[in-house]
Design a protein around this motif. Structure first.
Motif, PDB file in Angstrom:
ATOM      1  N   THR A  47     -26.634  -9.877  12.416  1.00  0.00           N
ATOM      2  CA  THR A  47     -26.768  -9.457  10.655  1.00  0.00           C
ATOM      3  C   THR A  47     -24.569  -8.389  10.210  1.00  0.00           C
ATOM      4  OG1 THR A  47     -26.941  -9.250   8.958  1.00  0.00           O
ATOM      5  CG2 THR A  47     -27.990  -7.764  10.175  1.00  0.00           C
ATOM      6  N   THR A  48     -24.856  -8.371   8.553  1.00  0.00           N
ATOM      7  CA  THR A  48     -24.460  -7.735   8.224  1.00  0.00           C
ATOM      8  C   THR A  48     -24.616  -7.010   7.229  1.00  0.00           C
ATOM      9  OG1 THR A  48     -23.699  -9.898   6.053  1.00  0.00           O
ATOM     10  CG2 THR A  48     -22.693  -9.497   8.607  1.00  0.00           C
ATOM     11  N   LYS A  49     -24.385  -6.013   6.911  1.00  0.00           N
ATOM     12  CA  LYS A  49     -25.124  -4.839   5.495  1.00  0.00           C
ATOM     13  C   LYS A  49     -25.246  -6.205   4.507  1.00  0.00           C
ATOM     14  CE  LYS A  49     -23.487  -0.414   7.860  1.00  0.00           C
ATOM     15  NZ  LYS A  49     -22.586   0.076   7.232  1.00  0.00           N
ATOM     16  N   SER A  50     -24.174  -6.628   4.224  1.00  0.00           N
ATOM     17  CA  SER A  50     -24.995  -7.278   1.893  1.00  0.00           C
ATOM     18  C   SER A  50     -25.742  -7.413   2.829  1.00  0.00           C
ATOM     19  CB  SER A  50     -24.070  -8.234   1.860  1.00  0.00           C
ATOM     20  OG  SER A  50     -23.325  -8.791   3.391  1.00  0.00           O
ATOM     21  N   THR A  51     -26.238  -8.436   3.709  1.00  0.00           N
ATOM     22  CA  THR A  51     -27.095  -9.690   3.974  1.00  0.00           C
ATOM     23  C   THR A  51     -28.635  -8.690   3.964  1.00  0.00           C
ATOM     24  OG1 THR A  51     -26.487 -11.054   4.878  1.00  0.00           O
ATOM     25  CG2 THR A  51     -28.181 -10.855   5.747  1.00  0.00           C
ATOM     26  N   ILE A  52     -28.121  -7.369   4.766  1.00  0.00           N
ATOM     27  CA  ILE A  52     -29.780  -7.042   4.965  1.00  0.00           C
ATOM     28  C   ILE A  52     -29.812  -6.215   3.223  1.00  0.00           C
ATOM     29  CG2 ILE A  52     -30.496  -4.747   5.953  1.00  0.00           C
ATOM     30  CD1 ILE A  52     -28.830  -5.538   8.305  1.00  0.00           C
ATOM     31  N   GLU A  53     -29.117  -6.047   2.543  1.00  0.00           N
ATOM     32  CA  GLU A  53     -29.156  -5.578   1.024  1.00  0.00           C
ATOM     33  C   GLU A  53     -29.967  -6.548   0.267  1.00  0.00           C
ATOM     34  OE1 GLU A  53     -25.455  -3.858  -0.118  1.00  0.00           O
ATOM     35  OE2 GLU A  53     -25.716  -2.177   1.293  1.00  0.00           O
ATOM     36  N   ARG A  75     -33.798  -7.015   1.032  1.00  0.00           N
ATOM     37  CA  ARG A  75     -33.874  -5.679   0.769  1.00  0.00           C
ATOM     38  C   ARG A  75     -34.921  -5.572  -0.920  1.00  0.00           C
ATOM     39  NH1 ARG A  75     -34.094  -0.678   3.804  1.00  0.00           N
ATOM     40  NH2 ARG A  75     -32.052  -1.335   4.889  1.00  0.00           N
ATOM     41  N   GLU A  76     -33.872  -5.896  -1.259  1.00  0.00           N
ATOM     42  CA  GLU A  76     -33.773  -6.014  -2.690  1.00  0.00           C
ATOM     43  C   GLU A  76     -34.067  -7.402  -3.451  1.00  0.00           C
ATOM     44  OE1 GLU A  76     -29.851  -5.076  -4.242  1.00  0.00           O
ATOM     45  OE2 GLU A  76     -29.713  -2.844  -3.448  1.00  0.00           O
ATOM     46  N   ARG A  77     -34.672  -7.620  -2.211  1.00  0.00           N
ATOM     47  CA  ARG A  77     -35.141  -9.407  -2.818  1.00  0.00           C
ATOM     48  C   ARG A  77     -34.087 -10.291  -3.619  1.00  0.00           C
ATOM     49  NH1 ARG A  77     -38.723 -10.196   0.548  1.00  0.00           N
ATOM     50  NH2 ARG A  77     -39.585 -12.155  -1.308  1.00  0.00           N
ATOM     51  N   LYS A  78     -32.636  -9.905  -3.548  1.00  0.00           N
ATOM     52  CA  LYS A  78     -31.894 -11.131  -4.076  1.00  0.00           C
ATOM     53  C   LYS A  78     -31.458 -12.632  -3.248  1.00  0.00           C
ATOM     54  CE  LYS A  78     -30.106  -7.032  -6.539  1.00  0.00           C
ATOM     55  NZ  LYS A  78     -28.916  -6.785  -6.988  1.00  0.00           N
ATOM     56  N   HIS A  79     -31.572 -12.378  -1.761  1.00  0.00           N
ATOM     57  CA  HIS A  79     -31.460 -13.463  -1.142  1.00  0.00           C
ATOM     58  C   HIS A  79     -31.557 -14.548  -1.560  1.00  0.00           C
ATOM     59  CE1 HIS A  79     -31.243 -15.751   2.617  1.00  0.00           C
ATOM     60  NE2 HIS A  79     -30.028 -14.684   3.100  1.00  0.00           N
ATOM     61  N   TRP A  80     -31.020 -15.484  -1.377  1.00  0.00           N
ATOM     62  CA  TRP A  80     -30.461 -16.624  -2.291  1.00  0.00           C
ATOM     63  C   TRP A  80     -32.525 -17.681  -1.502  1.00  0.00           C
ATOM     64  CZ3 TRP A  80     -31.526 -21.196   1.334  1.00  0.00           C
ATOM     65  CH2 TRP A  80     -31.435 -21.022   2.810  1.00  0.00           C
ATOM     66  N   ILE A 108     -30.549  -2.041  12.254  1.00  0.00           N
ATOM     67  CA  ILE A 108     -30.851  -3.786  11.712  1.00  0.00           C
ATOM     68  C   ILE A 108     -29.566  -4.288  12.145  1.00  0.00           C
ATOM     69  CG2 ILE A 108     -31.483  -5.194  10.078  1.00  0.00           C
ATOM     70  CD1 ILE A 108     -33.268  -2.949   8.993  1.00  0.00           C
ATOM     71  N   SER A 109     -28.638  -4.207  11.481  1.00  0.00           N
ATOM     72  CA  SER A 109     -27.310  -5.375  11.696  1.00  0.00           C
ATOM     73  C   SER A 109     -27.070  -5.216  13.686  1.00  0.00           C
ATOM     74  CB  SER A 109     -25.933  -4.724  11.419  1.00  0.00           C
ATOM     75  OG  SER A 109     -24.803  -5.056  11.754  1.00  0.00           O
ATOM     76  N   ARG A 110     -27.445  -4.291  14.276  1.00  0.00           N
ATOM     77  CA  ARG A 110     -27.421  -4.256  15.666  1.00  0.00           C
ATOM     78  C   ARG A 110     -28.244  -5.080  16.910  1.00  0.00           C
ATOM     79  NH1 ARG A 110     -24.774   1.685  15.219  1.00  0.00           N
ATOM     80  NH2 ARG A 110     -27.205   1.843  16.269  1.00  0.00           N
ATOM     81  N   LEU A 111     -29.155  -5.048  16.022  1.00  0.00           N
ATOM     82  CA  LEU A 111     -30.195  -5.357  16.496  1.00  0.00           C
ATOM     83  C   LEU A 111     -30.699  -6.933  16.189  1.00  0.00           C
ATOM     84  CD1 LEU A 111     -33.528  -2.755  16.005  1.00  0.00           C
ATOM     85  CD2 LEU A 111     -32.655  -3.558  17.940  1.00  0.00           C
TER      86      LEU A 111
END
Length: 230
Positions: free
Chosen positions: A129-135, A138-143, A123-126
C-alpha cells in the motif's frame, strides 16, 4: 543474471523427437526426472506441448548435441546467451492481486492497532500500500472508515507470518518491552517459595507413652472392681 533454460519441458519434447540423446542426458539438461522424459517419449506426458528447438534459441549448438550423442556419459552444456538482460529489482510496494485489494484497508487497520511499533514503510512492504492510505486509516480519514474491520493480513493472504514476524522484530529492536497491565501470573521462582512444605508424618509409635497407657488401663480396672463390690 543466471543462465537458465527456457521452456524446459518443450525443449525436452524437441530433444526426444530430434536427437539420439539418452533419457538421463535430456533430464539433466532440462531439469526433469528421467522417468518424466521416458513418459514424454512414450506419449504419456507433455501431450499437446509443441517442442522448442534449443538451437534456434541459441541455448544449444549442434556440435554440443553431436558430442553428447557419441558418449552417453557426457552432459549437455547450456550455451552462453549473446545478450544478457539484467534482473529487474522490485521497487515500491508489494503487488497485491485484484481479488484481495478490497481487504487491504482492513489489514492496515489491524496492523495499526495491534502493532503500533511498525513504521509506515514496513506496513507498506507487508500489504502493498501507500503511506497516504496508511495515514488516512490511522487518522480515521479514509473514505470507508466506518465500515473497516481489523483483520489479520496473514489470514487474508496479504502477507506471510514469517514476513510479519520479521518486520515486528525489526521494529521492536531497541524498544523497551511494555510492562503487563492488570493481574498477571507470578514467576515460577516466587510460586515455588509460596508453596508450603508438607509436614512430615508423625511417628505414632514414638508418640505413645507405654507408662501412660498402662496407668490408664489400671485405673479402668480398679474402677470396674469397685463397681462389682458395690
Amino acid at each position: 543474471m543466471a543462465n537458465t533454460l527456457l521452456m524446459p519441458k518443450a525443449t525436452a519434447v524437441w530433444l526426444v523427437d530430434n536427437t539420439a540423446l539418452s533419457f538421463e542426458q535430456i533430464a539433466q539438461f532440462c531439469g526433469l526426472h528421467p522417468l518424466e522424459v521416458k513418459a514424454i517419449a512414450d506419449g504419456e506426458s507433455a501431450q499437446g506441448i509443441k517442442g522448442m528447438d534449443p538451437i534456434m534459441t541459441g541455448q544449444l549448438t549442434r556440435d554440443e548435441i553431436a558430442r553428447a550423442e557419441k558418449d552417453p556419459n557426457q552432459r549437455l552444456k547450456l550455451s552462453d546467451p549473446k545478450v544478457r538482460v539484467p534482473e529487474s529489482k522490485r521497487k515500491g510496494p508489494r503487488y497485491t492481486p485484484l481479488s484481495k485489494r478490497q481487504d487491504r484497508p482492513n489489514a492496515i487497520l489491524w496492523l495499526v492497532r495491534n502493532h503500533p511499533e511498525l513504521k509506515d514503510a514496513q506496513i507498506s512492504r507487508l500489504v502493498g500500500t501507500t503511506k497516504s492510505t496508511i495515514e488516512q486509516i490511522r487518522e480515521r480519514k479514509h473514505w470507508n472508515s466506518a465500515n473497516l474491520q481489523p483483520m489479520d493480513p496473514v489470514t487474508l493472504g496479504l502477507a506471510s507470518q514469517i514476513d510479519l514476524d520479521m518486520e515486528v522484530n525489526r521494529a521492536s529492536r531497541g524498544r523497551e518491552q511494555a510492562q503487563p497491565v492488570g493481574d498477571t501470573l507470578l514467576p515460577a521462582a516466587l510460586t515455588e517459595r509460596l508453596v508450603p512444605t508438607p509436614e512430615k508424618p508423625k511417628d505414632e509409635d514414638a508418640e505413645l507413652d507405654a507408662n501412660a497407657v498402662f496407668a490408664k488401663l489400671s485405673a479402668l480396672k480398679s474402677k470396674n472392681t469397685d463397681n462389682d463390690d458395690e
